[in-house]
Design an enzyme around this catalytic site. Structure first.
Site, mmCIF file in Angstrom:
data_model
loop_
_atom_site.group_PDB
_atom_site.id
_atom_site.type_symbol
_atom_site.label_atom_id
_atom_site.label_comp_id
_atom_site.label_asym_id
_atom_site.label_seq_id
_atom_site.Cartn_x
_atom_site.Cartn_y
_atom_site.Cartn_z
ATOM 1 N N GLY A 1 3.066 8.000 3.116
ATOM 2 C CA GLY A 1 3.307 6.640 3.584
ATOM 3 C C GLY A 1 2.959 5.628 2.510
ATOM 4 O O GLY A 1 2.096 5.875 1.664
ATOM 5 N N GLN B 1 0.767 -2.588 -0.963
ATOM 6 C CA GLN B 1 0.190 -1.666 -1.953
ATOM 7 C C GLN B 1 0.908 -1.718 -3.290
ATOM 8 O O GLN B 1 0.348 -1.323 -4.301
ATOM 9 C CB GLN B 1 0.221 -0.223 -1.428
ATOM 10 N N HIS C 1 -2.208 -1.763 6.684
ATOM 11 C CA HIS C 1 -2.061 -2.327 5.336
ATOM 12 C C HIS C 1 -1.411 -3.711 5.388
ATOM 13 O O HIS C 1 -1.741 -4.596 4.598
ATOM 14 C CB HIS C 1 -1.173 -1.428 4.463
ATOM 15 N N CYS D 1 -5.271 7.763 1.205
ATOM 16 C CA CYS D 1 -4.456 6.578 0.927
ATOM 17 C C CYS D 1 -4.157 6.548 -0.562
ATOM 18 O O CYS D 1 -5.045 6.797 -1.381
ATOM 19 C CB CYS D 1 -5.233 5.333 1.340
ATOM 20 N N LEU D 2 -2.910 6.227 -0.908
ATOM 21 C CA LEU D 2 -2.544 6.165 -2.334
ATOM 22 C C LEU D 2 -3.329 5.073 -3.068
ATOM 23 O O LEU D 2 -3.449 5.134 -4.285
ATOM 24 C CB LEU D 2 -1.034 5.921 -2.473
ATOM 25 N N HIS E 1 -1.782 3.594 10.147
ATOM 26 C CA HIS E 1 -2.408 3.396 8.840
ATOM 27 C C HIS E 1 -1.596 2.395 8.004
ATOM 28 O O HIS E 1 -2.157 1.485 7.391
ATOM 29 C CB HIS E 1 -2.513 4.765 8.141
ATOM 30 N N GLU E 2 -0.270 2.558 8.008
ATOM 31 C CA GLU E 2 0.578 1.678 7.185
ATOM 32 C C GLU E 2 0.649 0.268 7.768
ATOM 33 O O GLU E 2 0.653 -0.715 7.020
ATOM 34 C CB GLU E 2 1.973 2.268 7.024
#
Ligand code: NI
Length: 166
Positions: free
Chosen positions: A46, A51, A137, A91-92, A133-134
């Site tokens: 994701g 981000q 963000h 998470c990236l 989660h996304e």
């Protein structure tokens, strides 16, 4: 399509609230394509526009093993949630950190798709976790916010040290 740079925790730009997309036009579609490529390349399941330093409410997701289930959500809104689950998240923007997070197990979400059409998605399990989660963000929230303060500080120190050495 260029691979976009991913902002790393604790970059303050990850804390901004993203703006809704007015129209899903070619510029937004290009952003979506670039986000998919960046996400697959990372690799991750994701990615959110904040981000990659774009303060827009756009999310890309693919929780399949073979990249066969690309899902893009523009202006996503959670309509209802149910149950509770605890799953390991990463998470990236917080590389190398995986921690258990408690969230609702099921979600129903409204969003615009790649063509600007409104659609409703019901999800459970990994997909439901990923969607939540996304969407977090987009509101400047990170999964580390669900951890204890002590744990979050430890992750922050480690991340700052890594950035200094980068
Ligand atoms: Ni993330």
């Amino acid at each position: 399509m260029p691979r976009l740079d991913i902002l790393l925790f604790p970059d303050p730009r990850l804390r901004r609230r993203a703006d809704p997309v007015d129209v899903v036009d070619d510029d937004v579609r290009r952003l979506i394509d670039d986000m998919f490529e960046t996400m697959y390349d990372a690799p991750g399941v994701g990615l959110s526009a904040p981000q990659v330093n774009v303060a827009k409410r756009v999310v890309t997701i693919d929780v399949s093993k073979d990249r066969s289930a690309p899902l893009c959500l523009v202006n996503p809104e959670i309509r209802s949630v149910g149950g509770e689950t605890e799953a390991e998240e990463g998470c990236l923007s917080v590389p190398g950190v995986y921690e258990m997070v408690k969230r609702p197990e099921r979600v129903r979400v409204c969003a615009l798709d790649h063509d600007g059409r409104s659609r409703e998605i019901e999800a459970e399990g990994l997909l439901a976790v990923c969607i939540q989660h996304e969407i977090d963000h987009l509101d400047g929230r990170l999964f580390v916010d669900y951890l204890s303060r002590l744990k979050r500080q430890r992750i922050r120190k480690k991340a700052e040290k890594a950035l200094r050495h980068a």
